[in-house]
Design a protein around this motif. Structure first.
Motif, PDB file in Angstrom:
ATOM      1  N   PHE A   1       0.532  -1.280   0.118  1.00 16.09           N
ATOM      2  CA  PHE A   1       0.088   0.293   0.081  1.00 16.09           C
ATOM      3  C   PHE A   1       0.790   1.375   0.076  1.00 16.09           C
ATOM      4  O   PHE A   1       1.600   1.734   0.852  1.00 16.09           O
ATOM      5  CB  PHE A   1      -1.126   0.149   1.604  1.00 16.09           C
ATOM      6  CG  PHE A   1      -2.261  -0.997   1.479  1.00 16.09           C
ATOM      7  CD1 PHE A   1      -3.459  -0.176   0.327  1.00 16.09           C
ATOM      8  CD2 PHE A   1      -1.635  -2.217   1.835  1.00 16.09           C
ATOM      9  CE1 PHE A   1      -4.721  -1.310   0.647  1.00 16.09           C
ATOM     10  CE2 PHE A   1      -3.031  -2.781   1.408  1.00 16.09           C
ATOM     11  CZ  PHE A   1      -4.452  -2.392   1.218  1.00 16.09           C
ATOM     12  N   ARG A   2       0.976   2.285  -0.567  1.00 16.89           N
ATOM     13  CA  ARG A   2       1.083   4.007  -0.918  1.00 16.89           C
ATOM     14  C   ARG A   2      -0.062   4.259   0.391  1.00 16.89           C
ATOM     15  O   ARG A   2      -0.570   3.706   0.610  1.00 16.89           O
ATOM     16  CB  ARG A   2       1.787   4.386  -2.153  1.00 16.89           C
ATOM     17  CG  ARG A   2       2.092   3.040  -2.750  1.00 16.89           C
ATOM     18  CD  ARG A   2       2.191   3.831  -4.462  1.00 16.89           C
ATOM     19  NE  ARG A   2       3.641   2.609  -5.342  1.00 16.89           N
ATOM     20  CZ  ARG A   2       4.654   2.363  -5.411  1.00 16.89           C
ATOM     21  NH1 ARG A   2       5.066   3.579  -4.232  1.00 16.89           N
ATOM     22  NH2 ARG A   2       5.155   1.882  -6.144  1.00 16.89           N
ATOM     23  N   ARG A   3       0.031   6.093   0.072  1.00 13.61           N
ATOM     24  CA  ARG A   3      -0.627   6.474   0.509  1.00 13.61           C
ATOM     25  C   ARG A   3      -1.977   5.898  -0.088  1.00 13.61           C
ATOM     26  O   ARG A   3      -2.765   6.190  -1.314  1.00 13.61           O
ATOM     27  CB  ARG A   3      -1.033   7.972   0.040  1.00 13.61           C
ATOM     28  CG  ARG A   3      -1.605   9.166   1.545  1.00 13.61           C
ATOM     29  CD  ARG A   3      -1.091   9.948   0.486  1.00 13.61           C
ATOM     30  NE  ARG A   3       0.368  10.959   1.102  1.00 13.61           N
ATOM     31  CZ  ARG A   3       0.321  11.085   2.370  1.00 13.61           C
ATOM     32  NH1 ARG A   3      -0.932  11.155   3.289  1.00 13.61           N
ATOM     33  NH2 ARG A   3       1.972  11.570   2.100  1.00 13.61           N
TER      34      ARG A   3
ATOM     35  N   PHE B   1      -8.240  -0.751  -5.553  1.00 16.54           N
ATOM     36  CA  PHE B   1      -7.656  -0.620  -4.734  1.00 16.54           C
ATOM     37  C   PHE B   1      -6.344   0.276  -5.363  1.00 16.54           C
ATOM     38  O   PHE B   1      -5.592  -0.117  -5.810  1.00 16.54           O
ATOM     39  CB  PHE B   1      -6.775  -0.641  -3.756  1.00 16.54           C
ATOM     40  CG  PHE B   1      -8.068  -1.738  -2.746  1.00 16.54           C
ATOM     41  CD1 PHE B   1      -9.113  -1.569  -1.636  1.00 16.54           C
ATOM     42  CD2 PHE B   1      -8.866  -3.426  -3.213  1.00 16.54           C
ATOM     43  CE1 PHE B   1      -9.558  -2.285  -1.410  1.00 16.54           C
ATOM     44  CE2 PHE B   1      -9.673  -3.563  -2.563  1.00 16.54           C
ATOM     45  CZ  PHE B   1     -10.146  -3.050  -1.644  1.00 16.54           C
ATOM     46  N   PRO B   2      -6.072   1.601  -5.634  1.00 18.22           N
ATOM     47  CA  PRO B   2      -5.718   2.514  -6.929  1.00 18.22           C
ATOM     48  C   PRO B   2      -3.988   2.244  -5.918  1.00 18.22           C
ATOM     49  O   PRO B   2      -3.846   2.248  -6.957  1.00 18.22           O
ATOM     50  CB  PRO B   2      -6.155   3.776  -7.118  1.00 18.22           C
ATOM     51  CG  PRO B   2      -7.554   3.293  -6.824  1.00 18.22           C
ATOM     52  CD  PRO B   2      -8.065   2.946  -6.145  1.00 18.22           C
TER      53      PRO B   2
ATOM     54  N   MET C   1     -12.256 -12.202  -4.135  1.00 13.67           N
ATOM     55  CA  MET C   1     -11.101 -11.299  -4.800  1.00 13.67           C
ATOM     56  C   MET C   1     -10.413 -10.530  -4.419  1.00 13.67           C
ATOM     57  O   MET C   1     -11.370  -9.727  -4.198  1.00 13.67           O
ATOM     58  CB  MET C   1     -11.416 -12.018  -6.002  1.00 13.67           C
ATOM     59  CG  MET C   1      -9.741 -12.054  -6.928  1.00 13.67           C
ATOM     60  SD  MET C   1     -11.275 -11.964  -8.775  1.00 13.67           S
ATOM     61  CE  MET C   1     -10.575 -14.059  -8.657  1.00 13.67           C
ATOM     62  N   LEU C   2      -9.271 -10.026  -4.448  1.00 12.95           N
ATOM     63  CA  LEU C   2      -8.728  -9.015  -4.220  1.00 12.95           C
ATOM     64  C   LEU C   2      -8.545  -8.104  -6.107  1.00 12.95           C
ATOM     65  O   LEU C   2      -7.287  -9.060  -5.936  1.00 12.95           O
ATOM     66  CB  LEU C   2      -8.038  -8.770  -3.591  1.00 12.95           C
ATOM     67  CG  LEU C   2      -7.785  -8.819  -2.084  1.00 12.95           C
ATOM     68  CD1 LEU C   2      -6.591  -8.441  -1.179  1.00 12.95           C
ATOM     69  CD2 LEU C   2      -9.136  -7.391  -1.514  1.00 12.95           C
TER      70      LEU C   2
ATOM     71  N   LEU D   1     -10.833  -3.405   1.772  1.00 11.09           N
ATOM     72  CA  LEU D   1      -9.868  -3.749   2.256  1.00 11.09           C
ATOM     73  C   LEU D   1     -10.497  -4.992   3.430  1.00 11.09           C
ATOM     74  O   LEU D   1     -10.200  -6.147   3.406  1.00 11.09           O
ATOM     75  CB  LEU D   1      -8.476  -3.923   2.224  1.00 11.09           C
ATOM     76  CG  LEU D   1      -7.673  -4.360   2.771  1.00 11.09           C
ATOM     77  CD1 LEU D   1      -7.304  -5.066   1.339  1.00 11.09           C
ATOM     78  CD2 LEU D   1      -6.598  -4.144   2.977  1.00 11.09           C
ATOM     79  N   MET D   2      -9.835  -4.705   4.522  1.00 12.01           N
ATOM     80  CA  MET D   2     -10.479  -5.593   5.701  1.00 12.01           C
ATOM     81  C   MET D   2     -11.915  -6.574   5.384  1.00 12.01           C
ATOM     82  O   MET D   2     -12.161  -7.649   5.502  1.00 12.01           O
ATOM     83  CB  MET D   2     -10.682  -4.692   7.073  1.00 12.01           C
ATOM     84  CG  MET D   2      -9.437  -4.910   7.312  1.00 12.01           C
ATOM     85  SD  MET D   2      -9.570  -3.055   8.408  1.00 12.01           S
ATOM     86  CE  MET D   2     -10.087  -3.869   9.958  1.00 12.01           C
TER      87      MET D   2
END
Length: 475
Positions: free
Chosen positions: A361-363, A387-388, A381-382, A372-373
């Motif tokens: 993860f970035r900012r 999530f940019p 599925m992720l 996400l949780m």
């Protein structure tokens, strides 16, 4: 030829014993038929006093039961103990019991007979000893001998395991939470490799898996291992799985900092946000279980996002679509500013199989963490497009080399690593995670454990209870 007995007050019940099942049929206005799979029997209890008296008992002296068959019932992922009380003519009961014990012996022979039981009396809400008092009679009913040890101080389990002759037991049962399980697992793996003459601090050296099964009776504040192994954190469900003796090998991650092994992770390992969160959570032990709900919200919503500069070096054969067909390992470098690097020992969110899952993860917008949780809890599925700020990789190893920032009195955060919910402090802000396939054996049913690449080692009884389709669908 069925035995004609009285079962749970139902007279003239036909009891038929086959190689796999005990079938009970009752007649009358509402005939019923029930089946107990022999592999689901916990134990057979007999009223020896009544069975050894004269066969011509009067109604006044006739006992309420001559035999109790204790067995497992299921409601989705929840397993419970049930009992059928059998009585009738003594000679008929004697023949029935002898026949049932003879058939059940084939199942019993494949089950564990002796456990080392480790009890953490201060885990969670101090449930360790109270849970052991409730569960140990179940092991006794299943004719399992237990050598019970109660920890008296921090890291006492490590001392016990180092001094114990593990060749005398079939498995280890831990009454505690994730921290207790992690302590036992890490000590066992070190012992196993030391006995094999291997240096567990050598990240490039050979590794020997631990084959002594470990079972967890959830008694802690955090019980994620139990949820992964049994589908919930119900103590009776866990005990019944362990009694049946089904085991599987699980993947782990070995984590090294410098020339030292930090530990082995079975669920999650993280640097950055998750490590900070667990550190703050650990400082609020007075909140007990509530801290696991409160502190994540506090950390994500109210605290500013701590970013760190790092160089990430990933190695593996599935890092990108351009990997060659021969599966040669590639190396990928990712540099920049990040909020978290989290790793999971195996794929559990629906993507194609890989060595282990890395989330970078970035900012990140705060709302994305809750999304996400939610996906993690449902094992959905992720996808990076959802999530940019997220990068997903499947390496065999990853090195996280951090350039520590001056954080004042919080400078120690640069050196914290979260390993299965336990905080470890590194000497340098440089950690390497390495995938270990089939590294440890635990008591579990394969269809309940979330990771798809497990190799199951189930007891080879003549009859196995059929997989619970409801369980598989629910999990």
């Amino acid at each position: 030829m069925p035995y004609v007995l009285t079962v749970d007050g139902e007279v003239n019940a036909d009891c038929t014993i086959s190689e796999h099942n005990l079938r009970i049929s009752t007649k009358g206005r509402k005939p019923k038929e029930s089946t107990v799979v022999l592999d689901d029997i916990i134990g057979i209890e007999t009223n020896d006093t009544a069975l050894n008296v004269s066969t011509d008992q009067s109604k006044a002296t006739k006992p309420k039961w001559l035999c109790k068959v204790h067995y497992i019932t299921r409601k989705k992922l929840l397993w419970k103990q049930a009992t059928k009380c059998v009585t009738g003519q003594v000679e008929e009961c004697q023949r029935f019991i002898s026949d049932l014990q003879l058939h059940f012996q084939k199942v019993y022979d494949q089950r564990p007979k002796r456990f080392l039981v480790l009890v953490n009396p201060i885990s969670g809400g101090r449930y360790g000893q109270s849970n052991s008092r409730r569960i140990l009679p179940l092991f006794e009913l299943a004719r399992i001998t237990c050598d019970v040890k109660v920890s008296e101080r921090a890291k006492h389990f490590e001392e016990m395991l180092s001094e114990y002759d593990l060749s005398t037991v079939d498995g280890i049962v831990v009454f505690g939470g994730d921290g207790s399980f992690c302590e036992v697992l890490n000590r066992l793996l070190r012992i196993t490799n030391e006995k094999a003459g291997l240096d567990y601090n050598d990240r490039n050296g050979p590794f020997k898996s631990n084959t002594i099964p470990i079972g967890i009776i959830p008694s802690g504040t955090g019980n994620g291992i139990s949820v992964a192994a049994f589908g919930n954190y119900d103590t009776v469900t866990a005990a019944l799985h362990i009694i049946k003796g089904n085991t599987c090998m699980i993947p782990l991650m070995a984590e090294y900092s410098g020339d030292e092994l930090l530990g082995y992770a079975s669920v999650v390992s993280a640097y950055g946000l998750f490590a900070d969160m667990m550190y703050l959570t650990d400082q609020k032990r007075w909140m007990r279980r509530a801290r696991y709900a409160v502190m994540p919200f506090y950390t994500i919503l109210l605290k500013s996002q701590r970013l760190f500069d790092a160089e990430l070096t990933l190695t593996g054969s599935q890092l990108c679509q351009e990997d060659d067909e021969e599966g040669n390992k590639k190396e990928e470098q990712i540099d920049g500013e990040f909020s978290m690097v989290a790793a999971f020992p195996s794929k559990c969110f629906g993507e194609a199989p890989g060595e282990f899952l890395i989330l970078i993860f970035r900012r990140t917008p705060k709302t994305h963490f809750f999304k996400l949780m939610g996906k993690m809890l449902t094992r959905d599925m992720l996808r990076e497009e959802d999530f940019p700020s997220l990068t997903i990789r499947q390496p065999t190893s990853i090195r996280v080399k951090v350039k520590p920032k001056d954080l004042g009195d919080k400078n120690f955060l640069n050196y914290l690593m979260n390993i299965d919910g336990e905080i470890h402090t590194m000497k340098t802000a440089d950690v390497t995670l390495k995938s270990l396939k089939n590294a440890a054996r635990i008591y579990s049913s394969q269809h309940l454990y979330p990771y798809p690449d497990l190799q199951s080692h189930t007891s080879s009884t003549a009859s196995k209870s059929p997989p619970d389709s409801a369980c598989a669908a629910e999990n």
